[in-house]
Design an enzyme around this catalytic site. Structure first.
Site, mmCIF file in Angstrom:
data_model
loop_
_atom_site.group_PDB
_atom_site.id
_atom_site.type_symbol
_atom_site.label_atom_id
_atom_site.label_comp_id
_atom_site.label_asym_id
_atom_site.label_seq_id
_atom_site.Cartn_x
_atom_site.Cartn_y
_atom_site.Cartn_z
ATOM 1 N N HIS A 190 0.810 -1.222 0.000
ATOM 2 C CA HIS A 190 0.000 0.000 0.000
ATOM 3 C C HIS A 190 0.850 1.282 0.000
ATOM 4 C CE1 HIS A 190 -3.258 2.709 0.859
ATOM 5 N NE2 HIS A 190 -2.411 3.291 1.690
ATOM 6 N N ARG A 297 -9.548 1.982 -8.611
ATOM 7 C CA ARG A 297 -9.705 1.031 -7.498
ATOM 8 C C ARG A 297 -10.716 1.603 -6.522
ATOM 9 N NH1 ARG A 297 -3.954 1.582 -7.927
ATOM 10 N NH2 ARG A 297 -3.016 -0.372 -8.629
ATOM 11 N N ARG A 333 -13.332 -0.527 -11.451
ATOM 12 C CA ARG A 333 -13.379 -1.898 -10.939
ATOM 13 C C ARG A 333 -14.291 -1.955 -9.720
ATOM 14 N NH1 ARG A 333 -7.832 -4.396 -8.966
ATOM 15 N NH2 ARG A 333 -8.170 -3.018 -7.199
ATOM 16 N N GLU A 432 -6.841 -12.330 -13.568
ATOM 17 C CA GLU A 432 -5.811 -12.447 -12.536
ATOM 18 C C GLU A 432 -5.590 -13.895 -12.167
ATOM 19 O OE1 GLU A 432 -7.050 -9.136 -9.429
ATOM 20 O OE2 GLU A 432 -8.700 -9.953 -10.599
ATOM 21 N N ASN A 455 -0.107 -8.293 -11.083
ATOM 22 C CA ASN A 455 0.394 -8.558 -9.723
ATOM 23 C C ASN A 455 -0.176 -9.876 -9.210
ATOM 24 O OD1 ASN A 455 1.313 -6.009 -10.165
ATOM 25 N ND2 ASN A 455 0.113 -5.032 -8.572
ATOM 26 N N ASP A 456 -1.493 -10.036 -9.359
ATOM 27 C CA ASP A 456 -2.112 -11.268 -8.894
ATOM 28 C C ASP A 456 -1.876 -12.429 -9.862
ATOM 29 O OD1 ASP A 456 -3.073 -10.692 -6.385
ATOM 30 O OD2 ASP A 456 -4.938 -9.804 -7.125
ATOM 31 N N ARG A 466 2.978 -12.591 -2.790
ATOM 32 C CA ARG A 466 3.796 -11.406 -3.080
ATOM 33 C C ARG A 466 4.095 -10.565 -1.849
ATOM 34 N NH1 ARG A 466 -0.232 -6.989 -4.515
ATOM 35 N NH2 ARG A 466 -2.108 -8.088 -5.109
ATOM 36 N N CYS A 503 -3.462 -3.848 -16.234
ATOM 37 C CA CYS A 503 -3.435 -2.805 -15.210
ATOM 38 C C CYS A 503 -2.551 -3.178 -14.038
ATOM 39 C CB CYS A 503 -4.849 -2.467 -14.758
ATOM 40 S SG CYS A 503 -5.739 -3.870 -14.100
#
Lengths: 570, 87
Positions: A190, A297, A333, A432, A455-456, A466, A503
């Site tokens: 974050h 987000r 999203r 993802e 990322n996922d 991660r 993304c």
């Protein structure tokens, strides 16, 4: 003495300023018998007054910088310090039992905390944390160990902390906080994401910056290389001042590309769009020349508060984003909560494997009311611009169909009641989960677009958490396994005349960009600050050469080979 | 003593923001003001007291004011309630 630490380069740029360590004071309290009780009462009263003044300052600053919404919590904190049930009881306790003020306060506060914690309502349980927060502030003053709040910083500093929570980062003032360094965290944690959207340099995961004595000495943050130097020599300072200037110069050069399209040498156009967390990020999106928003987000609307946002609140936020983007595409999203993002007021049980658990669309399909409220807000906002809706964490076609059905129901109800809703809203999904990438051909017949969340996708494909630094070597965007999945998704969408975006962090990565371009990616969504460097890079490439390099990469054996190949060619 | 009963219609009941407004208002008067709900009575000048009642949507609450400015206090508080909490 000058020390150099390395960590993860989380946000680009160079910062040079005095170190400021975010300390947690020692607030251990012992019971003492007091002779002069009136003196003790007046110590309590003074500490109370100082704390109120501090809170009033924090509240004002928060209001000016982040708006009324964020300042509200401090109004409640101030009222707790004026609460007769608290302050009168403490005074009485000191007088009746002749005990020290610190002990009396802790006892009284603990009683209230226990009452609130015992309630079976998550919102009320959270209030216990508020009481703990404010009583700590007063306690710190009684003990002569004042708490420093991030909002109170009023000179240029580099922030040093073990980690920064979302509420810490919400209080950061860019004017004074020139950058930050933390012990823990990774590129996608974050605090790292926040640093990039605030455009301040940051290095995270240094493991021990807080024990390096970096407070009150000069600190250099190199957010490009992931290095931190504490107490630098004159020579080091000179080198980094020059580097800082060069970086600023490069930024100025890139700013000339703000209004240019993103086209390769051989005339192939792609869309470079930005990821945002709140409407406040739009300034950066526009200043950096993004051609739209590729990922909004929405979970930040739900975080850092005590209850669900209302339909009206959400509608206002979504409307503001599509209106500000003025006809440019905005992909929103739906709520992606769970995993590393929790909502205390939903009172969800702790899970062994939150990343594999009850999160995102799984949670929304079950918490039907909450999902419908968000969808109504989105549908209403669609009348004000170019809004697209995207469901996160889709694993099966059935999940997509269920989500779409609920959306259609809400749309029909709104139209029935005479509410305006756009009649061409694209509905897409995040890719993802490997199963969805593998089944992309089937999905492509029903969805309007794909957006690959790397990322996922990488963590699920490589089975590597991660957040776990010990397996971070498995976070391999260039692994041919990932590239092949990406290709499957892009090809499937094109076969059906649909488009694919990306993304995740990978979309803005200079090594990945030629490969993605070569694989035919249509839309690249990244931190706003990466848009101009990416545009610069794309305008120097040809689609033809990129396609050839990508085809070769797919047949390679390892991520290292792919990386070396790209770096040699481009 | 002045007293009046209200019905709370706000979706979230008496939560953070409305509780803050009520307590702030009550604090402006000299009179003692109490909030009663389900047989429990708390000091309306105490934020923790008010929130500990956990007043939800649809609940009935009684406000009592006693002191030199009791009538003004009740009128002032009634106004805050009507501005968005209930009727």
């Amino acid at each position: 003495m000058s020390t150099m630490l390395t960590g993860i380069a989380a946000s680009s740029g160079i910062a040079i300023a005095k170190g400021f360590k975010l300390e947690t004071p020692d607030l251990t309290v012992e019971k003492k018998q007091i002779g002069d009780v009136e003196e003790e009462v007046s110590l309590f009263d003074q500490s109370l007054e100082v704390s109120k003044k501090e809170l009033a300052v924090i509240k004002e600053k928060t209001r000016n910088e982040l708006g009324d919404e964020h300042a509200e919590i401090f109004s409640a904190h101030l009222l707790v310090l004026s609460d007769p049930e608290l302050v009168d009881t403490v005074r009485q306790k000191v007088r009746d039992e002749k005990v020290n003020a610190a002990f009396a306060l802790q006892q009284v506060a603990d009683q209230f905390i226990a009452v609130f914690e015992a309630m079976d309502n998550e919102y009320m349980k959270e209030r216990a944390a508020d009481i703990r927060d404010v009583s700590k502030r007063v306690l710190a003053h009684i003990l002569g160990q004042p708490i420093v709040s991030l909002a109170e910083i009023d000179q240029e500093v580099v922030l040093i902390a073990e980690d920064l929570t979302p509420s810490d980062t919400a209080q950061l003032n860019k004017k004074y906080v020139k950058g930050f360094v933390t012990d823990i965290g990774g590129r996608t944690s974050h605090s790292a994401i926040m640093a990039r959207s605030m455009e301040i340099p940051a290095v995270v995961g240094t493991k021990n910056i807080t024990s390096e004595g970096a407070a009150d000495v000069m600190v250099i943050i190199d957010g490009i290389e992931g290095k931190v130097i504490t107490d630098p020599t004159e020579e080091q300072l000179a080198i980094y001042r020059k580097k800082q200037e060069e970086y600023e110069e490069l930024k100025r050069e890139l700013s000339k590309l703000v209004n240019e399209p993103s086209v390769t040498q051989d005339g192939h156009h792609v869309e470079l769009v930005a990821n945002i967390g709140t409407p406040n990020d739009l300034e950066g999106v526009i200043n950096n020349g993004a051609e739209g928003v590729g990922l909004y987000r929405t979970e930040f609307l739900y975080m850092g508060r005590d209850q669900l946002p209302t339909e009206e609140e959400q509608f206002e936020a979504y409307k503001k984003v599509v209106e500000t983007m003025n006809g440019k595409p905005v992909v929103i999203r739906t709520l992606d909560i769970g995993g590393d993002k929790e909502l205390p007021y939903l009172d969800l049980p702790k899970e062994m494997n939150p990343f594999l658990g009850f999160r995102a669309i799984r949670l929304c399909l079950e918490m039907d009311d909450m999902f419908r409220t968000q969808l109504r807000a989105l549908l209403r906002a669609s009348a004000y611009g170019n809004l697209k809706i995207m469901f996160p964490m889709i694993a099966t076609l059935d999940e997509f169909r269920k989500g779409k059905k609920i959306l259609e129901e809400e749309k029909a109800a709104l139209l029935q009641s005479g509410t305006k809703v756009s009649d061409d809203i694209e509905i897409g999904i995040m890719v993802e989960i490997p199963s969805t990438a593998v089944m992309a051909e089937q999905f492509a017949k029903e969805v309007d677009f794909f957006s690959i969340g790397t990322n996922d996708l990488i963590q699920y494909t490589m089975a590597a958490d991660r957040m776990n630094e010990r397996v971070s070597y498995l976070y391999q965007p260039y692994n041919p396994a990932i590239l092949r999945l990406v290709k499957m998704v892009i090809d499937a969408s094109h076969k059906e005349g649909k488009w694919t975006g990306m993304c995740g962090e990978m979309a803005g990565d200079p090594v990945a960009i030629p490969l993605l371009l070569g694989l035919g990616l249509d839309e690249f969504s990244m931190s706003a600050t990466s848009v101009l460097p990416a545009r610069n890079q794309i305008s120097s490439l040809t689609k033809e050469a990129a396609a050839k390099a990508a085809a070769e990469a797919l047949d390679m054996n390892t991520a290292e080979e792919v990386k070396a190949h790209v770096e040699k060619l481009f | 003593m002045a007293q009046r009963t209200f019905k709370i219609t706000a979706e979230t009941g008496i939560h953070a923001r409305p509780a803050t407004q009520l307590v702030n208002k009550a604090g402006q008067y000299e009179s003692e003001v109490t909030l009663e709900h389900k047989g429990k009575s708390v000091n309306l000048k105490s934020i923790m007291g008010v929130m500990s009642l956990g007043v939800a949507q649809g609940a009935e609450v009684t406000i009592k004011a006693e002191g030199p400015d009791a009538d003004e206090a009740l009128a002032g508080i009634a106004e805050v309630i009507k501005e968005g909490l209930g009727e």
